[in-house]
Write a protein that holds these residues in place. Structure first.
Motif: not given
Length: 476
Positions: A455-476
């Protein structure tokens, strides 16, 4: 020339002092994890009571670290920083002579007040002490010092428990803290800024602490009272009210603890949320692992310390490389891969049994360390790179607060989930609260441990989603 050499030597001693302060605050936070099973047995205390030795420390740091930095600006960093060591030493000495869990928790609060004063002002002192050309290097060293202390805490903690007893985990802080306080008072020049009298957001700090404290207390009491108990409902309602007032206050504050406008930036908000979720899952797992290893598998505290340090070794080795890679490739890919590795590692840990080999336990922990190394430096770089230069300091404080809040909530909710799964499996409340009795029903308890980690690992799975949907910037 002699004056220059003397000044350089003084700067190096101050930087050493700051690094030592950061290291002992981090080490003391993590070393106690290995002692949790021992403390439940020594004090004949419940599983849920002992976790407050960790939660109390984290909650105080969440509520005070930003405010203590601003108090240093107002009343002088030398005064606040040195007083932090004095309080930390006093808290450590009192922890050594604690005669009950309640006393230990109270003295941990005193430690945390001192720790927040050290943490908040140490890096500011380092940044103004060294020449501008060496400032980045100095701040990097202070950050490394904290993580070295935090990540390497379990082995010395476990060894100390076996050889001299749990009380002596706190003993090392005393001579080091006294020396650090003396050196800071002797070497540091006092600084003040009277213009910041009105810039301290005491109301925001109090409301942040109140919101977290009420929510975590409610979660802590659910296994004992149930979801529908008036105490639980009242605590959750008050936490919601405190949170709403906090948001309202922070919108109007001159220099708020939480700059809500930053969340309009998708890169900042996605990085912030993914950090919260990853910290939640990692600290939750770190809290449960010593009980699995010591109470179910029979490992000694020293062995537990060396097993759970596997991820720390990987983090210290690879974190600088991940930071370099993020400069070249950006944060989105590295952070997404890092979160995914953490989730995979936790899923592997959720399948351990009573006969799992040490290697079977260490390898997923090392994989989790690899994931954190790939995630943390790029994520922090992206977050701070997404805000205006004049708000980097405030954003940095918010990042630290997100990680500590996620960790504190991870400890609270993981214990509650674990207790709920054990109760559903048929264990009595007395059995649940007594880890010493778990070996008699080891198969049931290890199954509950596996389900909780899943159940705890599901929070990490959700973190994968937020990391993937972040926008990209040249200097990020």
């Amino acid at each position: 020339m002699d004056q220059q050499l003397k000044s350089r030597r003084s700067s190096r001693l101050i930087l050493l002092n700051v690094c030592i302060g950061q290291a002992i605050v981090g080490l003391d936070q993590r070393a106690l994890l290995v002692a949790l099973p021992t403390l439940t047995e020594y004090f004949h205390a419940s599983f849920t009571t002992i976790r407050w030795t960790i939660l109390s420390y984290d909650l105080i740091l969440i509520g005070l670290v930003i405010t203590m930095g601003r108090l240093g600006d107002l009343f002088g960093r030398r005064r606040i920083y040195t007083a932090g060591f004095v309080l930390f030493v006093a808290g450590s000495a009192l922890c050594i002579v604690s005669q009950s869990p309640a006393q230990l928790i109270c003295f941990r609060v005193l430690q945390a007040i001192g720790g927040s004063m050290i943490s908040a002002n140490g890096r500011a002192i380092a940044s103004i002490t060294v020449p501008r050309a060496e400032r980045g290097k100095a701040l990097g060293l202070t950050s490394t010092a904290f993580h070295v202390g935090f990540l390497t805490g379990p082995p010395p903690g476990g060894h100390t428990i076996e050889t001299t007893g749990w009380r002596w985990i706190f003993s090392l802080n005393i001579p080091i803290g006294i020396w650090a306080a003396w050196l800071a008072w002797r070497l540091l020049a006092e600084t003040k800024n009277e213009e910041r009298v009105r810039s301290i957001d005491f109301t925001g700090a109090f409301l942040l602490l109140l919101t977290n404290g009420l929510f975590i207390y409610a979660v802590d009491q659910i296994p004992h009272l149930g979801w529908r108990h008036p105490t639980i409902l009242t605590s959750l309602a008050l936490a919601a009210v405190a949170c709403a007032v906090l948001i309202s206050v922070e919108r109007r504050a001159r220099t708020p603890i939480l700059i809500l406008s930053l969340f309009r930036n998708r890169l900042f908000s996605a990085g912030f949320l993914s950090l919260f979720l990853v910290a939640f899952s990692q600290v939750a797992l770190n809290f449960l692992m010593p009980f699995y290893l010591q109470n179910l598998r029979g490992f000694s505290p020293s062995q537990v310390g060396w097993i759970i340090v596997a991820d720390s070794v990987i983090i210290m080795a690879l974190a600088p490389i991940a930071g370099w890679l993020s400069d070249r490739f950006g944060s989105r890919l590295l952070c997404t891969i890092g979160c995914a590795l953490i989730a995979i590692a936790q899923l592997f840990i959720s399948t351990v049994g009573l006969d799992s080999s040490v290697l079977r336990i260490i390898l997923p922990l090392a994989l989790q360390g690899l994931g954190w190394a790939l995630f943390n430096s790029p994520n922090q770089s992206a977050i701070l790179g997404a805000v205006p230069m004049e708000r980097v300091g405030s954003a940095s404080g918010m990042v630290a607060t997100a990680a500590r809040t996620g960790g504190a909530m991870g400890v609270a909710l993981s214990a509650t989930l674990f207790s709920a799964v054990l109760s559903a499996a048929g264990l009595s409340q007395k059995q649940i609260e007594s880890p010493q009795s778990w070996s008699a029903v080891a198969e049931t308890v290890v199954t509950a441990f596996d389900h909780t980690v899943f159940l705890i690992s599901l929070f990490s799975v959700l973190a994968v989603f937020f990391s993937a949907v972040r926008n990209t910037r040249r200097k990020d």
